[in-house]
Design a protein around this motif. Sequence first.
Motif, PDB file in Angstrom:
ATOM      1  N   PHE A  24      81.024  69.580 122.293  1.00 58.52           N
ATOM      2  CA  PHE A  24      79.899  70.060 121.177  1.00 58.52           C
ATOM      3  C   PHE A  24      78.978  71.068 121.602  1.00 58.52           C
ATOM      4  CE2 PHE A  24      76.673  68.172 117.876  1.00 58.52           C
ATOM      5  CZ  PHE A  24      77.015  69.390 116.768  1.00 58.52           C
ATOM      6  N   ILE A  25      78.988  71.826 120.372  1.00 60.02           N
ATOM      7  CA  ILE A  25      77.725  73.371 121.482  1.00 60.02           C
ATOM      8  C   ILE A  25      77.565  73.992 120.075  1.00 60.02           C
ATOM      9  CG2 ILE A  25      78.416  75.227 123.027  1.00 60.02           C
ATOM     10  CD1 ILE A  25      81.016  73.996 124.178  1.00 60.02           C
ATOM     11  N   THR A  26      76.248  74.389 121.114  1.00 55.75           N
ATOM     12  CA  THR A  26      75.424  75.164 119.894  1.00 55.75           C
ATOM     13  C   THR A  26      75.189  76.554 120.542  1.00 55.75           C
ATOM     14  OG1 THR A  26      74.694  73.362 118.391  1.00 55.75           O
ATOM     15  CG2 THR A  26      73.851  75.891 118.197  1.00 55.75           C
ATOM     16  N   THR A  27      75.052  77.542 119.977  1.00 59.87           N
ATOM     17  CA  THR A  27      75.098  78.512 120.155  1.00 59.87           C
ATOM     18  C   THR A  27      73.815  79.700 119.472  1.00 59.87           C
ATOM     19  OG1 THR A  27      77.543  79.461 121.685  1.00 59.87           O
ATOM     20  CG2 THR A  27      75.823  81.324 121.608  1.00 59.87           C
ATOM     21  N   TYR A  28      72.906  79.948 120.088  1.00 57.07           N
ATOM     22  CA  TYR A  28      72.006  81.633 119.430  1.00 57.07           C
ATOM     23  C   TYR A  28      72.328  82.920 120.069  1.00 57.07           C
ATOM     24  CZ  TYR A  28      70.286  76.496 117.232  1.00 57.07           C
ATOM     25  OH  TYR A  28      69.736  75.580 116.910  1.00 57.07           O
ATOM     26  N   THR A  29      72.100  83.483 119.494  1.00 57.58           N
ATOM     27  CA  THR A  29      72.560  84.728 119.611  1.00 57.58           C
ATOM     28  C   THR A  29      71.224  85.574 118.958  1.00 57.58           C
ATOM     29  OG1 THR A  29      74.598  84.824 119.929  1.00 57.58           O
ATOM     30  CG2 THR A  29      73.546  87.363 119.986  1.00 57.58           C
ATOM     31  N   GLY A  30      70.413  86.688 119.666  1.00 54.64           N
ATOM     32  CA  GLY A  30      69.292  86.802 119.032  1.00 54.64           C
ATOM     33  C   GLY A  30      69.664  88.972 119.424  1.00 54.64           C
ATOM     34  N   ILE A  31      69.809  89.327 118.725  1.00 60.71           N
ATOM     35  CA  ILE A  31      69.104  91.121 119.153  1.00 60.71           C
ATOM     36  C   ILE A  31      68.237  91.688 118.525  1.00 60.71           C
ATOM     37  CG2 ILE A  31      71.808  92.630 118.864  1.00 60.71           C
ATOM     38  CD1 ILE A  31      73.781  90.740 118.680  1.00 60.71           C
ATOM     39  N   HIS A  32      68.293  92.958 119.357  1.00 62.88           N
ATOM     40  CA  HIS A  32      67.519  94.026 119.380  1.00 62.88           C
ATOM     41  C   HIS A  32      68.034  95.196 118.984  1.00 62.88           C
ATOM     42  CE1 HIS A  32      63.548  95.879 119.208  1.00 62.88           C
ATOM     43  NE2 HIS A  32      63.847  97.389 119.530  1.00 62.88           N
ATOM     44  N   GLY A  33      67.404  95.822 118.141  1.00 59.01           N
ATOM     45  CA  GLY A  33      68.020  97.175 118.500  1.00 59.01           C
ATOM     46  C   GLY A  33      69.325  97.712 117.044  1.00 59.01           C
ATOM     47  N   MET A  34      69.756  96.978 117.033  1.00 60.70           N
ATOM     48  CA  MET A  34      71.158  97.041 116.385  1.00 60.70           C
ATOM     49  C   MET A  34      71.323  96.474 114.888  1.00 60.70           C
ATOM     50  SD  MET A  34      73.618  97.906 118.179  1.00 60.70           S
ATOM     51  CE  MET A  34      75.500  97.283 117.989  1.00 60.70           C
ATOM     52  N   ALA A  37      73.218  99.154 111.860  1.00 60.18           N
ATOM     53  CA  ALA A  37      74.729  98.973 112.088  1.00 60.18           C
ATOM     54  C   ALA A  37      75.428  97.721 111.040  1.00 60.18           C
ATOM     55  CB  ALA A  37      75.331  98.973 113.218  1.00 60.18           C
ATOM     56  N   GLY A  38      74.532  96.659 110.513  1.00 55.83           N
ATOM     57  CA  GLY A  38      74.441  96.227 110.020  1.00 55.83           C
ATOM     58  C   GLY A  38      74.840  94.556 110.618  1.00 55.83           C
ATOM     59  N   ILE A  39      74.506  94.605 111.648  1.00 57.32           N
ATOM     60  CA  ILE A  39      74.269  93.322 112.962  1.00 57.32           C
ATOM     61  C   ILE A  39      73.626  92.691 112.374  1.00 57.32           C
ATOM     62  CG2 ILE A  39      74.804  92.478 115.073  1.00 57.32           C
ATOM     63  CD1 ILE A  39      76.578  95.217 115.333  1.00 57.32           C
ATOM     64  N   PRO A  40      73.133  91.156 112.316  1.00 52.39           N
ATOM     65  CA  PRO A  40      72.182  90.529 112.215  1.00 52.39           C
ATOM     66  C   PRO A  40      71.855  90.578 113.136  1.00 52.39           C
ATOM     67  CG  PRO A  40      74.728  89.669 112.487  1.00 52.39           C
ATOM     68  CD  PRO A  40      74.987  90.582 111.884  1.00 52.39           C
ATOM     69  N   GLU A  41      70.294  90.096 113.228  1.00 53.43           N
ATOM     70  CA  GLU A  41      69.599  90.205 114.454  1.00 53.43           C
ATOM     71  C   GLU A  41      69.734  88.870 115.246  1.00 53.43           C
ATOM     72  OE1 GLU A  41      65.484  89.510 112.313  1.00 53.43           O
ATOM     73  OE2 GLU A  41      65.572  91.557 112.831  1.00 53.43           O
ATOM     74  N   PHE A  42      69.666  88.267 114.160  1.00 52.61           N
ATOM     75  CA  PHE A  42      70.291  86.313 115.062  1.00 52.61           C
ATOM     76  C   PHE A  42      71.110  85.504 114.085  1.00 52.61           C
ATOM     77  CE2 PHE A  42      69.390  81.534 114.359  1.00 52.61           C
ATOM     78  CZ  PHE A  42      68.558  81.170 115.770  1.00 52.61           C
ATOM     79  N   SER A  43      71.834  84.883 115.014  1.00 53.26           N
ATOM     80  CA  SER A  43      72.662  84.208 114.710  1.00 53.26           C
ATOM     81  C   SER A  43      73.088  82.696 115.203  1.00 53.26           C
ATOM     82  CB  SER A  43      74.375  84.656 114.380  1.00 53.26           C
ATOM     83  OG  SER A  43      74.324  85.111 115.967  1.00 53.26           O
ATOM     84  N   ALA A  44      73.328  82.286 114.750  1.00 51.20           N
ATOM     85  CA  ALA A  44      74.082  80.662 115.052  1.00 51.20           C
ATOM     86  C   ALA A  44      75.659  79.921 114.113  1.00 51.20           C
ATOM     87  CB  ALA A  44      72.614  79.769 114.469  1.00 51.20           C
ATOM     88  N   VAL A  45      75.758  79.670 115.888  1.00 46.64           N
ATOM     89  CA  VAL A  45      77.102  79.013 115.295  1.00 46.64           C
ATOM     90  C   VAL A  45      77.434  77.984 116.044  1.00 46.64           C
ATOM     91  CG1 VAL A  45      79.598  79.424 115.957  1.00 46.64           C
ATOM     92  CG2 VAL A  45      78.147  81.886 115.200  1.00 46.64           C
ATOM     93  N   THR A  46      77.870  76.440 115.838  1.00 42.80           N
ATOM     94  CA  THR A  46      78.651  75.657 116.619  1.00 42.80           C
ATOM     95  C   THR A  46      79.723  74.789 116.538  1.00 42.80           C
ATOM     96  OG1 THR A  46      76.046  74.446 114.966  1.00 42.80           O
ATOM     97  CG2 THR A  46      77.680  72.590 115.902  1.00 42.80           C
TER      98      THR A  46
END
Length: 322
Positions: A24-34, A37-46
Amino acid sequence: MKFIIFFIYVPFVYSVFFSELHSFITTYTGIHGMTAAGIPEFSAVTSLDGQQIDYYDSITMELIPKQPWMQEFASKDMWKEDTDIRQYVQLVYKNNIDVLMERFSQSHGVHTYQRRYGCVWDAKTEESHGFDEYAYDGEDFISLGVKERRYTESVLQAKPTVQKWSDNTAQLGSLKRYYDHECVYWLIYFLKLRKAGFKRRGPEVSLLQKLPSSPVKCHATGFYPSKKSAILYVPLDDWKKNQYACVVEHKTETIQTILTDDEIKSNNRTTKAYSKTLCVMGVLIVIVLVICALVQRKRKQRRKFNLVPSDSDEALYIDKGL
């Protein structure tokens, strides 16, 4: 003449809890500078056992169930709470990337900050272990020794954060409780939810034919456990001369599907089968047993330690500033 083929398929007794490792895993990803390009600056996946079960990003600002059986959980009040948590973490990550860019003497460019946390549980031994890892620009940044409750930095720039988080005893205590008990509780909860969803769905029966000259195939899928199917091939001559009917017997109900020539799925959609027939696939029996003792034991632990997380607890262990 009616010619009936009686086909029985009995898989081995199976339980989602038997002799398997579950994650059971959760991954958070924050992105700066994209963002341009329509890429979300933050996403979360479980994910559960490597299968995505929910998704959130900063564009939709909504938590989305990714499996049909998650719809039930998505209707509960806790779904709103989980959405609020991700919106909170989104703001934390935006600030954290700014802090890290300053520490690494960066003023522009594309940068990422990620956290991957969760647990792995062995249903046979009831043993589990948790993990909590952070990365910056794809490189290791900080990791938590779950058993020791000790943070370790991978780069010099992580030292201030390790010192700050190590001094937060309330946060460390909440993390210990999460990895010792709550993570496995939610893992088992979603395993049960997934299993119930598969049972409710039941089998699906269809007629398949690759080419007009190919044998007609009666295909039953959609049982629990997954990746199980039963297939009966009917030779072309038999299909012309005899009458068939498909009957699927599930643990919860008997499904008798009358399938006519027009319902044959073929590569050649204009070709009709031969005379009015019924395809017969005999009785399919799926036996699924659930080992409830493990779940009951976990429930007793939960009641004893009051382990269902509250909002204040989650704010401590879900994420924090650098």
